[in-house]
Scaffold this motif. Structure first.
Motif, PDB file in Angstrom:
ATOM      1  N   LEU A 105       0.852  -1.183   0.000  1.00 11.82           N
ATOM      2  CA  LEU A 105       0.000   0.000   0.000  1.00 11.82           C
ATOM      3  C   LEU A 105       0.887   1.233   0.000  1.00 11.82           C
ATOM      4  N   MET A 106       0.514   2.219  -0.822  1.00 10.90           N
ATOM      5  CA  MET A 106       1.266   3.467  -0.901  1.00 10.90           C
ATOM      6  C   MET A 106       0.307   4.622  -0.633  1.00 10.90           C
ATOM      7  N   PRO A 107       0.100   4.988   0.638  1.00 14.15           N
ATOM      8  CA  PRO A 107      -0.872   6.035   0.949  1.00 14.15           C
ATOM      9  C   PRO A 107      -0.379   7.419   0.557  1.00 14.15           C
ATOM     10  N   SER A 108      -1.307   8.233   0.112  1.00 15.85           N
ATOM     11  CA  SER A 108      -1.000   9.639  -0.112  1.00 15.85           C
ATOM     12  C   SER A 108      -1.215  10.377   1.209  1.00 15.85           C
ATOM     13  N   LEU A 109      -0.768  11.619   1.249  1.00 19.01           N
ATOM     14  CA  LEU A 109      -0.874  12.401   2.474  1.00 19.01           C
ATOM     15  C   LEU A 109      -2.319  12.807   2.693  1.00 19.01           C
ATOM     16  N   GLY A 110      -2.925  12.307   3.749  1.00 15.21           N
ATOM     17  CA  GLY A 110      -4.319  12.624   4.054  1.00 15.21           C
ATOM     18  C   GLY A 110      -4.460  14.027   4.615  1.00 15.21           C
ATOM     19  N   ALA A 111      -5.634  14.584   4.451  1.00 18.14           N
ATOM     20  CA  ALA A 111      -5.887  15.944   4.933  1.00 18.14           C
ATOM     21  C   ALA A 111      -5.961  15.966   6.450  1.00 18.14           C
ATOM     22  N   LEU A 112      -5.290  16.950   7.036  1.00 16.85           N
ATOM     23  CA  LEU A 112      -5.349  17.132   8.487  1.00 16.85           C
ATOM     24  C   LEU A 112      -6.676  17.777   8.872  1.00 16.85           C
ATOM     25  N   GLN A 113      -7.205  17.381  10.013  1.00 15.88           N
ATOM     26  CA  GLN A 113      -8.392  18.001  10.567  1.00 15.88           C
ATOM     27  C   GLN A 113      -7.977  18.920  11.716  1.00 15.88           C
ATOM     28  N   ALA A 114      -8.884  19.802  12.113  1.00 14.67           N
ATOM     29  CA  ALA A 114      -8.573  20.737  13.197  1.00 14.67           C
ATOM     30  C   ALA A 114      -8.183  19.993  14.471  1.00 14.67           C
ATOM     31  N   ASN A 115      -8.857  18.886  14.748  1.00 10.02           N
ATOM     32  CA  ASN A 115      -8.550  18.120  15.966  1.00 10.02           C
ATOM     33  C   ASN A 115      -7.180  17.467  15.919  1.00 10.02           C
ATOM     34  N   VAL A 145       2.494  15.236   8.917  1.00  6.97           N
ATOM     35  CA  VAL A 145       3.124  16.442   8.389  1.00  6.97           C
ATOM     36  C   VAL A 145       2.082  17.272   7.668  1.00  6.97           C
ATOM     37  N   MET A 146       2.364  18.564   7.560  1.00  4.14           N
ATOM     38  CA  MET A 146       1.486  19.473   6.836  1.00  4.14           C
ATOM     39  C   MET A 146       1.999  19.643   5.415  1.00  4.14           C
ATOM     40  N   SER A 147       1.082  19.825   4.493  1.00  2.00           N
ATOM     41  CA  SER A 147       1.456  19.976   3.086  1.00  2.00           C
ATOM     42  C   SER A 147       1.664  21.430   2.696  1.00  2.00           C
ATOM     43  N   GLY A 148       1.108  22.348   3.483  1.00  2.00           N
ATOM     44  CA  GLY A 148       1.171  23.761   3.125  1.00  2.00           C
ATOM     45  C   GLY A 148      -0.079  24.226   2.407  1.00  2.00           C
ATOM     46  N   ARG A 149      -0.952  23.283   2.050  1.00  4.03           N
ATOM     47  CA  ARG A 149      -2.188  23.627   1.348  1.00  4.03           C
ATOM     48  C   ARG A 149      -3.381  23.714   2.306  1.00  4.03           C
ATOM     49  N   GLU A 150      -3.134  23.477   3.594  1.00  5.92           N
ATOM     50  CA  GLU A 150      -4.221  23.528   4.568  1.00  5.92           C
ATOM     51  C   GLU A 150      -4.769  24.956   4.702  1.00  5.92           C
ATOM     52  N   ALA A 151      -6.085  25.053   4.881  1.00  2.57           N
ATOM     53  CA  ALA A 151      -6.744  26.357   5.026  1.00  2.57           C
ATOM     54  C   ALA A 151      -6.717  26.774   6.500  1.00  2.57           C
ATOM     55  N   VAL A 152      -5.597  27.360   6.915  1.00  2.00           N
ATOM     56  CA  VAL A 152      -5.417  27.792   8.299  1.00  2.00           C
ATOM     57  C   VAL A 152      -5.682  29.292   8.394  1.00  2.00           C
ATOM     58  N   VAL A 153      -6.494  29.684   9.368  1.00  2.00           N
ATOM     59  CA  VAL A 153      -6.820  31.097   9.590  1.00  2.00           C
ATOM     60  C   VAL A 153      -6.593  31.424  11.060  1.00  2.00           C
ATOM     61  N   VAL A 154      -5.847  32.499  11.324  1.00  2.00           N
ATOM     62  CA  VAL A 154      -5.612  32.975  12.685  1.00  2.00           C
ATOM     63  C   VAL A 154      -6.326  34.318  12.845  1.00  2.00           C
ATOM     64  N   LEU A 195      -9.012  25.629  11.105  1.00  2.00           N
ATOM     65  CA  LEU A 195      -8.512  24.831   9.987  1.00  2.00           C
ATOM     66  C   LEU A 195      -9.715  24.325   9.212  1.00  2.00           C
ATOM     67  N   SER A 196      -9.815  24.772   7.975  1.00  2.00           N
ATOM     68  CA  SER A 196     -10.944  24.407   7.103  1.00  2.00           C
ATOM     69  C   SER A 196     -12.284  24.709   7.770  1.00  2.00           C
ATOM     70  N   GLY A 197     -12.342  25.815   8.500  1.00  2.00           N
ATOM     71  CA  GLY A 197     -13.585  26.242   9.114  1.00  2.00           C
ATOM     72  C   GLY A 197     -13.847  25.680  10.488  1.00  2.00           C
ATOM     73  N   ASP A 198     -13.024  24.739  10.952  1.00  2.00           N
ATOM     74  CA  ASP A 198     -13.197  24.148  12.281  1.00  2.00           C
ATOM     75  C   ASP A 198     -12.163  24.717  13.251  1.00  2.00           C
ATOM     76  N   VAL A 199     -12.581  24.927  14.490  1.00  2.00           N
ATOM     77  CA  VAL A 199     -11.710  25.535  15.496  1.00  2.00           C
ATOM     78  C   VAL A 199     -10.718  24.507  16.034  1.00  2.00           C
ATOM     79  N   VAL A 200      -9.453  24.894  16.085  1.00  6.99           N
ATOM     80  CA  VAL A 200      -8.409  24.037  16.650  1.00  6.99           C
ATOM     81  C   VAL A 200      -8.625  23.938  18.160  1.00  6.99           C
ATOM     82  N   PRO A 201      -8.475  22.752  18.748  1.00  8.73           N
ATOM     83  CA  PRO A 201      -8.677  22.592  20.197  1.00  8.73           C
ATOM     84  C   PRO A 201      -7.883  23.602  21.019  1.00  8.73           C
ATOM     85  N   GLY A 202      -8.532  24.127  22.052  1.00 11.65           N
ATOM     86  CA  GLY A 202      -7.901  25.112  22.920  1.00 11.65           C
ATOM     87  C   GLY A 202      -8.237  26.539  22.570  1.00 11.65           C
ATOM     88  N   CYS A 203      -8.923  26.741  21.441  1.00 16.11           N
ATOM     89  CA  CYS A 203      -9.289  28.094  21.005  1.00 16.11           C
ATOM     90  C   CYS A 203     -10.756  28.374  21.327  1.00 16.11           C
TER      91      CYS A 203
END
Length: 237
Positions: A105-115, A145-154, A195-203
């Motif tokens: 199996l050769m997995p691609s990099l899955g999308a990170l979630q806010a959690n 790891v992060m790809s750099g394409r994640e929709a992160v908003v501060v 991240l992608s419209g969801d709040v990162v834990p602790g915020c």
């Protein structure tokens, strides 16, 4: 009528199927189906075999699959992969391991979630007016790891009531996002990371900025920690 009854399960003859053999992603549930067969390739039609499955990679990582006996000669192999590198699937039946891995199996990099993310860089000494702090957004699991394409908003809400989004920079070497914070107002600042419209834990969390040159800090200094004490992220709620 001649009826062929399958013999004992042979791990070298078992077959595995599933969409994940062609395409899969990290951090996503994966399920494969294994058909138990005997040494002549005859499929077994009943369960009860002790089936074990694991995946290995070049970094010596080992992932054990959860095996579900369907009681009809088939077994579900369930697992998740953390690293976007090639993994070999190994099957054991009744204590006997197959001689060579036959499925990769050769997995691609899955999308990170806010959690899946954590915030760092904010902490230690309370910041002073005009100080600069680098807020970091990174995966909680070091194997991700992060790809750099994640929709992160501060987003920052200042003591004067202004609220605005801050620019971020993706650090390719560290595979994380950094956000420079320049404290231009004393008082309580509330920070939220999405991240992608969801709040990162602790915020949201609060950062109290002090003005060491002010003669009378009034409410800003009320109940504040003494200068020099450690400052941690304080949940806004």
């Amino acid at each position: 009528i001649l009826q062929v009854v399958a013999g004992p399960c042979n791990p070298d003859k078992c077959t595995v199927s599933g969409d994940a053999l062609g395409s899969c992603s990290t951090a996503q549930p994966i399920s494969l189906m294994m058909q138990a067969t005997d040494e002549f390739g005859n499929p077994r039609s009943m369960g009860g075999d002790l089936i074990e499955a694991m995946l290995t990679n070049k970094d010596d990582g080992i992932i054990d699959a959860a095996v579900i006996d369907n009681a009809d000669g088939t077994y579900a192999l369930n697992f998740e992969l953390d690293m976007p590198i090639e993994h070999e699937l190994w099957i054991s039946a009744n204590g006997l391991r197959e001689k060579a891995s036959r499925y990769n199996l050769m997995p691609s990099l899955g999308a990170l979630q806010a959690n899946d993310c954590v915030i760092s860089g904010i902490g230690g000494e309370r910041p002073n007016l005009s100080d600069k702090t680098d807020l970091l957004v990174q995966p909680a699991n070091p194997s991700r790891v992060m790809s750099g394409r994640e929709a992160v908003v501060v987003t920052v809400r200042t003591p004067s009531g202004l609220s605005f989004n801050l620019p971020l920079k993706f650090e390719t070497e560290m595979r994380q996002f950094s956000c420079p914070l320049l404290w231009v107002e004393p008082g309580d600042h509330f920070i939220t990371v999405n991240l992608s419209g969801d709040v990162v834990p602790g915020c949201p969390f609060m950062v109290r900025v002090r003005d060491p040159d002010a003669e009378d800090l009034g409410e800003i200094e009320e109940d504040a920690p003494a200068p020099g004490t450690a400052m941690t992220m304080v949940p806004a709620d």
